[in-house]
Design an enzyme around this catalytic site. Structure first.
Site, short mmCIF file in Angstrom:
data_model
loop_
_atom_site.label_atom_id
_atom_site.label_comp_id
_atom_site.label_asym_id
_atom_site.label_seq_id
_atom_site.Cartn_x
_atom_site.Cartn_y
_atom_site.Cartn_z
N SER A 1 -1.94 7.02 -5.78
CA SER A 1 -3.44 7.38 -5.87
C SER A 1 -4.00 7.73 -4.26
CB SER A 1 -4.23 5.99 -5.89
OG SER A 1 -4.06 5.30 -5.09
N LYS B 1 -8.12 2.73 -0.09
CA LYS B 1 -8.77 3.95 -0.71
C LYS B 1 -9.64 4.67 0.37
CE LYS B 1 -7.80 3.15 -5.28
NZ LYS B 1 -7.07 3.92 -5.73
#
Length: 267
Positions: free
Chosen positions: A77, A148
């Site tokens: 990701s 993230k």
């Protein structure tokens, strides 16, 4: 006389005198303590090595808990910035002295209550074991831990997308050079205002990242509380060929503080 002399010589050669016998006994006796001492020293060496290993492990765990923790990247990701199997070193002191996460920071956080439902429990023994290995960077992190990039901080209005297909923060379009080649900033449109004390976070591989966008309709609206942030990913420590520091992104350099706007978050 001759016979007696032979007998005497034979007697002397076959029977050791007291001095020789004492010497032999002393030699046997002295060999036992040396072997016994060797075993004791070997035993002490193993014990010392074990204690030293235990002490080193404790020091590493304490250092990992309070200062810098290895974090194994479990998914794609965050590609191309971070790849599967990378061990990033998470700086736990980055936000301990009054400063908070900034736009562009790559952060590791506990997603319980934001990305993961509250109340999920893991077997205590397996959780403790996994926690030790994860703290050493030898196992994947807990399923509640995520990595993230911060795109919006408290008070920011984050919109996607503008006419050029870019994310806007406080009305300023952001050129996100760190995105995965071929990805667009977002295929899901959104217009949100980040509540104070929270973060809006997204993966660099936007087409393969479950991030704040995927939790818009849930309690919390995809926002990550700042107090759930574990630390900032500052370095890639493994594999050796990928040793590097994660430099601050200049993508948000032109973004100013948000203007005061009525209302809360918008879906």
């Amino acid at each position: 006389m001759d016979t007696e002399a032979k007998y005497t010589e034979r007697d002397r050669s076959s029977a050791p005198d007291a001095g020789e016998e004492g010497e032999g006994s002393r030699s046997v006796r002295s060999s036992r303590p040396s072997g016994y001492l060797g075993k004791r020293l070997a035993g002490m060496s193993w014990r010392r090595a074990g204690l030293l290993g235990l002490a080193c492990t404790v020091v590493v765990l304490l250092f990992s808990h309070f200062v810098v923790q290895p974090f194994q990247i479990p998914s794609s990701s965050m590609e191309p910035t971070l790849q599967i199997g990378d061990r990033v070193l998470v700086n736990k002191l980055a936000y301990r002295f009054g400063s908070g996460p900034e736009r562009g920071d790559v952060v590791v956080f506990d997603g319980t209550g934001s990305f993961v439902q509250e109340g999920l429990q893991e077997n205590p023994v397996s959780a403790a074991t996994r926690g030790v290995f994860a703290a050493l960077g030898l196992a994947e992190p807990a399923e509640t831990d995520f990595v993230k990039r911060v795109v919006g901080v408290g008070g920011d209005r984050v919109v996607c997308c503008d006419k050029g297909g870019r994310v806007e923060v406080n009305g300023v379009p952001v050129d996100e050079g760190y995105l995965h080649p071929g990805d667009v900033p977002s295929e899901v449109p959104f217009d949100i205002v980040v509540p104070q004390g929270t973060l809006w976070v997204m993966g660099d591989h936007r087409s393969n990242s479950r991030d704040s966008r995927d939790h818009l309709g849930e309690p919390g609206g995809g926002m990550v509380p700042v107090d759930r942030v574990i630390g900032r990913a500052d370095w890639i420590g493994w594999p050796v060929g990928r040793w590097t520091s994660l430099e601050p992104s200049g993508a948000f350099a032109r973004v100013g503080e948000a203007e005061r706007m009525p209302g809360g978050a918008h879906g």
